[in-house]
Design a protein around this motif. Structure first.
Motif, short mmCIF file in Angstrom:
data_model
loop_
_atom_site.label_atom_id
_atom_site.label_comp_id
_atom_site.label_asym_id
_atom_site.label_seq_id
_atom_site.Cartn_x
_atom_site.Cartn_y
_atom_site.Cartn_z
N HIS A 63 0.82 -1.22 0.00
CA HIS A 63 0.00 0.00 0.00
C HIS A 63 0.84 1.26 0.00
O HIS A 63 0.44 2.27 0.55
CB HIS A 63 -0.96 -0.01 1.19
N ASP A 64 2.02 1.17 -0.54
CA ASP A 64 2.91 2.31 -0.68
C ASP A 64 3.58 2.69 0.64
O ASP A 64 3.11 2.36 1.72
CB ASP A 64 2.19 3.52 -1.26
N THR A 65 4.68 3.42 0.51
CA THR A 65 5.52 3.70 1.67
C THR A 65 4.80 4.53 2.73
O THR A 65 5.13 4.47 3.90
CB THR A 65 6.78 4.47 1.24
N LYS A 66 3.83 5.33 2.31
CA LYS A 66 3.18 6.21 3.28
C LYS A 66 2.24 5.47 4.20
O LYS A 66 1.93 5.93 5.29
CB LYS A 66 2.43 7.32 2.53
N SER A 67 1.76 4.37 3.74
CA SER A 67 0.77 3.65 4.53
C SER A 67 1.44 2.88 5.67
O SER A 67 2.52 2.33 5.52
CB SER A 67 0.03 2.69 3.60
N ASN A 68 0.78 2.86 6.78
CA ASN A 68 1.32 2.12 7.91
C ASN A 68 0.19 1.37 8.61
O ASN A 68 -0.76 1.99 9.04
CB ASN A 68 2.00 3.07 8.89
N PRO A 69 0.20 0.08 8.73
CA PRO A 69 1.17 -0.84 8.15
C PRO A 69 1.09 -0.84 6.63
O PRO A 69 0.08 -0.49 6.06
CB PRO A 69 0.74 -2.19 8.72
N ARG A 70 2.17 -1.26 6.04
CA ARG A 70 2.30 -1.07 4.61
C ARG A 70 1.79 -2.26 3.80
O ARG A 70 1.22 -2.09 2.74
CB ARG A 70 3.77 -0.82 4.32
N PHE A 71 2.02 -3.45 4.29
CA PHE A 71 1.73 -4.63 3.46
C PHE A 71 0.51 -5.38 3.96
O PHE A 71 0.28 -5.49 5.16
CB PHE A 71 2.93 -5.57 3.45
N GLN A 72 -0.24 -5.84 3.01
CA GLN A 72 -1.45 -6.58 3.33
C GLN A 72 -1.38 -7.95 2.66
O GLN A 72 -1.11 -8.05 1.47
CB GLN A 72 -2.66 -5.81 2.81
N GLY A 73 -1.63 -8.98 3.46
CA GLY A 73 -1.64 -10.33 2.90
C GLY A 73 -3.03 -10.68 2.41
O GLY A 73 -4.02 -10.32 3.03
N VAL A 74 -3.11 -11.37 1.29
CA VAL A 74 -4.39 -11.77 0.72
C VAL A 74 -4.39 -13.28 0.52
O VAL A 74 -3.50 -13.81 -0.15
CB VAL A 74 -4.64 -11.07 -0.64
N TYR A 75 -5.36 -13.95 1.11
CA TYR A 75 -5.45 -15.40 0.98
C TYR A 75 -6.72 -15.74 0.22
O TYR A 75 -7.78 -15.21 0.53
CB TYR A 75 -5.51 -16.07 2.35
N ILE A 76 -6.60 -16.62 -0.73
CA ILE A 76 -7.78 -17.07 -1.45
C ILE A 76 -7.92 -18.58 -1.23
O ILE A 76 -6.97 -19.34 -1.44
CB ILE A 76 -7.67 -16.77 -2.96
N LEU A 77 -9.10 -18.96 -0.75
CA LEU A 77 -9.33 -20.37 -0.46
C LEU A 77 -10.57 -20.86 -1.20
O LEU A 77 -11.41 -20.07 -1.61
CB LEU A 77 -9.55 -20.57 1.04
N TYR A 78 -10.64 -22.17 -1.34
CA TYR A 78 -11.77 -22.74 -2.05
C TYR A 78 -12.32 -23.93 -1.26
O TYR A 78 -11.57 -24.69 -0.67
CB TYR A 78 -11.32 -23.21 -3.44
N SER A 79 -13.62 -24.02 -1.25
CA SER A 79 -14.25 -25.12 -0.54
C SER A 79 -14.83 -26.10 -1.56
O SER A 79 -15.85 -25.81 -2.19
CB SER A 79 -15.36 -24.58 0.36
#
Ligand code: SF4
Ligand code: SF4
Lengths: 237, 578
Positions: B63-79
């Motif tokens: 989310h760019d250097t200005k954002s704090n926290p900066r990184f977001q994890g994305v998980y995709i799951l399937y049932s």
């Protein structure tokens, strides 16, 4: 939802003893042994690329087949109205904007150096049009963006070279390439308004070319007919 | 249909605090604080009400250097039970996330990729090393502050420079600076890091340039005699940062780059991308029917093309040279048809967001029809040569079995999953284009050995030709004047053009995937605000995840089986490396 189980039975004793599996396989190979060759012996036989083939670019010149809005584009961009045989490019850089690798284009327009009372005073002409084809993906987006149908793909595919600089084509070369191409195959590809013809065929229908292509199709090349119910039948020439 | 319902997701709130649920055009994302992540995922996986057993993808958004926290994890799951997907998001506080490998072994490579590209650390990951880059590489290329062209530092003189010395002007003056390349030492360090605890005296290197690896893959085998004890794979030799390019280029402009991922089936790559973008714009249902039929037809032809290449090279690797010649003969016809329709044989770039760029040329359907009529006979021919051949059987049957568990654990898709008995086919589960209208079966195997993978693909060729037949029949009913490209009702609001100039996509996010010859190819597009360039594009590559199972399935097998296994997994390096 259809689900299909795949699987085969294991070999029977008879199959094993009499090598039936090999026999069957051999029947396929033997059958193919008597088939005709399908290889085109390039360069002795040269298969013409198809009509839509995306090869080396060309810049079309004014030849009387421009689209109706051509002059309005010329006016809009303040370009000197081109004579017959001069380039159609109006230096609008739409091709560059649509290109996935924009840095391969160098397009510059220049103001004409004429006195104030000259009718062309204040108008521009295309000064530089360089394309570095070593960076090109031959994706065709530039040709689809061009408002004057100036930049086109030709059927030239052999552009190997010893130096990378030879891949940089300038506007003279590009115009030459386009002129040659239009003279050779323009009729097949474009209509009187420089748009793609509606009845472009999937491959060229010249006699010699069909003969070579038939090889590739196992000696029995499909007869082409209309796709859609209201498309007229195109008699082969 | 294929996303979890809001009510079901809301129920999660009873068990977990601080969940934010967001619905976006049917795509449901659940955001959770990092502390709860593992518990939440565990519940989702094991709770009989959810059963999100299958790992699809994991990635990071910067989310760019200005954002704090900066990184977001994305998980995709399937049932697989309920045929639903879910997206979980969480912030990586201090650039760290808990590892997922305890729940899904298949997350191993995805996490290594996230570490490689974004510098995120994973607590508890067994061997967190780089995925594509070499070990000493100091940067994280997919971070937003990494320049598009890389840090230029190494000089590689071009032929021009050799010839002309410093006399380079204008366009001939190529940029002399290039991005870093690894030295031999770097490679040695990388190799050691990938296999830190080897047990035998020598590690056998296979590749990166070996005809049997079908591209630049570098295998490391730790051997006991002839038997593989441990295996790891070094990929990345073809890594071009396609995801980074996507962030810096227009939407239609990106399509030619997808051609260069899985170059064997480039139409299918285009397909996945245009569908994702169309879903983000919410116009996928409004695409002209003719365009949809054409796309379905072309995608299936391309699948046949890809499977023919697979069969040829696979048989070639196992010693049946003739097969290679036969399949290439058939393949040539498809290429000829492609050239006629699209203008290119290989990197096709025919699909556009909104349809296709041109109608079929005169005679195209006849050419396809005549090809497809012949094809089943040819496939019978191939099968007669191979299927019951005792050498073929003994080199394939019971070789490198992949179980159903593995499929879920490693996120295997495509023919590999189907051969293990999992009928995971996105054309049925999450139909796109005209797959709702055509009739075909999903071939599944029961054992999951190489032989099953072979049979499944052979059957897929037959099913594909069935689909092509139906497409041709349907297309014949159209008029030549029917549109093949989407027309926007209000071009001011939603501009869409064949050449892509001035096209804007709205804010939002989407995950859409198609069933490619090499498994599920998914595009996750995340747009912070409406614009001409996407903010983040994640490419979920089927070949990448399918290749990962190699390191497990080869354990305990003799080295000769590596060829069989690799061929039946059928990865394409352009797509694994991206
Ligand atoms: S063909 Fe594609 S890459 Fe080449 S100049 Fe045109 S738009 Fe650019
Ligand atoms: S889009 Fe056409 S007219 Fe405009 S600069 Fe390019 S070639 Fe010239």
């Amino acid at each position: 939802m259809g689900i299909k189980k795949v699987g085969t039975k294991s070999q029977t004793i008879i199959e094993k003893i009499f090598f039936l599996d090999f026999m069957k396989g051999l029947s396929t190979t033997i059958k193919h042994l008597f088939k005709r060759t399908i290889t085109v012996t390039f360069p002795y036989e040269i298969l013409e690329p198809t009509i839509r083939f995306r090869g080396v670019h060309g810049l079309r010149n004014v030849d009387g087949t421009e689209a109706d809005d051509f002059m309005s584009w010329i006016k809009k961009l303040k370009i000197k109205p081109p004579e017959k045989g001069e380039t159609r490019c109006i230096a609008c850089k739409f091709c560059q904007a649509a290109c996935p690798v924009p840095e391969l284009f160098t397009i510059k327009a220049e103001k004409l150096n004429v006195p104030e009372d000259h009718p062309h005073h204040g108008l521009k002409i295309l000064a530089v049009f360089d394309m570095d084809l070593s960076k090109c993906m031959f994706c065709g987006l530039c040709t689809q963006a061009c408002p004057t149908d100036c930049i086109i793909h030709t059927d030239i595919y052999d552009l190997s070279s010893y130096t990378r600089r030879n891949w940089v084509l300038n506007k003279e070369m590009l115009s030459q390439i386009a002129d040659d191409f239009i003279a050779r195959r323009g009729k097949e590809k474009f209509d009187e308004k420089s748009k793609w013809r509606e009845d472009q065929t999937v491959w060229p229908l010249h006699e010699e070319d069909l003969k070579i292509r038939a090889k590739l199709w196992d000696g029995n090349i499909p007869q082409l007919g209309p796709n859609y119910y209201d498309q007229s039948d195109k008699t082969t020439n | 249909m294929s996303w979890i319902s809001v009510e079901k997701a809301e129920k999660l709130k009873q068990k977990f605090e601080n969940l934010t649920i967001e619905e976006n055009n049917g795509y449901l994302t659940v955001e959770t604080p990092k502390e709860n992540l593992i518990n939440l995922l565990k519940t989702l996986k094991e709770d009989p009400e959810y059963q999100f057993k299958m790992f699809i993808d994991f990635t990071i958004i910067d989310h760019d250097t200005k954002s704090n926290p900066r990184f977001q994890g994305v998980y995709i799951l399937y049932s697989p039970q309920y045929k639903e997907r879910i997206i979980i998001k969480t912030w990586a506080i201090n650039e760290e996330l808990p590892t997922l490998t305890t729940l899904w072994t298949g997350a191993k490579w995805a996490e290594r990729e996230a570490y490689d590209m974004f510098g995120i650390k994973f607590e508890g990951h067994e061997n967190l090393v780089r995925m594509f880059m070499w070990e000493n590489y100091p940067y994280y290329p997919l971070r937003k502050d990494f320049p598009l062209k890389g840090y230029e530092e190494v000089e590689l003189p071009s032929l021009n420079e050799e010839e002309r010395g410093d006399q380079l002007e204008g366009l001939f003056n190529y940029s002399r600076m290039h991005t870093a390349i690894p030295t031999l030492q770097d490679l040695e360090i990388t190799q050691k890091a990938r296999m830190p605890k080897k047990s035998s005296q020598i590690v056998l290197n296979w590749g990166p340039l070996h005809p049997g690896t079908h591209g630049t893959i570098w295998f490391l085998f730790d051997l006991d005699g002839e038997y593989v004890q441990k295996c790891d794979i070094i990929i990345g030799q073809l890594h071009r940062g396609v995801e980074k390019i996507a962030e810096n280029i227009g939407y239609q402009q990106f399509i030619p780059y997808t051609d260069r991922m899985d170059y064997i089936a480039s139409i299918n790559e285009n397909h996945a991308y245009v569908i994702a973008a169309e879903k983000l714009m919410d116009i996928h249902d409004k695409i002209p029917e003719k365009a949809k039929w054409i796309r379905t037809l072309m995608a299936e032809l391309s699948r046949i093309n890809s499977h023919l290449l697979w069969l040829g090279t696979y048989a070639l690797d196992l010693g049946a040279l003739t097969m290679f010649l036969y399949t290439f003969r058939e393949r040539e016809k498809i290429m000829d048809i492609f050239e006629g329709i699209t203008g290119a044989r290989f990197t096709i770039n025919y699909f556009r967001i909104g349809g296709v760029f041109a109608d079929l040329p005169y005679g195209a359907l006849d050419a396809i029809e005549s090809f497809i009529k012949e094809l089943p006979k040819r496939v019978d021919d191939y099968e007669r040569l191979l299927t019951r051949n005792r050498i073929w059987v003994s080199r394939n049957k019971d070789i490198c079995v992949i179980t159903e568990e593995d499929v879920y654990d490693y996120g295997l898709t495509g023919a590999v999953a189907r051969a293990s008995g999992v009928p995971y086919d996105l054309r049925k589960i999450d139909p796109y284009d005209m797959y709702t209208e055509v009739d075909f079966d999903i071939p599944v195997g029961d054992k999951g050995d190489s032989y099953d993978r072979y049979l499944v693909r052979m059957e897929e060729i037959r099913q594909s030709s069935k689909i092509v037949h139906q497409c041709i029949e349907k297309l014949r009913k159209f008029s030549k004047n029917d549109p093949y490209f989407f027309q926007s009702e209000d071009p001011k609001k939603l501009k869409i053009s064949i050449d892509g100039r001035g096209m804007k996509l709205p804010q939002g996010e989407v995950y859409a995937s198609t069933d490619n010859p090499r498994g599920e190819l998914g595009f996750y597009i995340f747009n912070k605000k409406a614009g001409i360039k996407p903010y983040r594009v994640r490419i979920r590559s089927g070949a990448f995840y399918n290749l990962q199972i190699f390191t497990k399935a080869i354990i305990g097998r003799p080295i000769a089986d590596a060829i069989t296994l690799l061929s039946t997994l059928d990865p394409v390096v352009g797509e694994t490396d991206r």
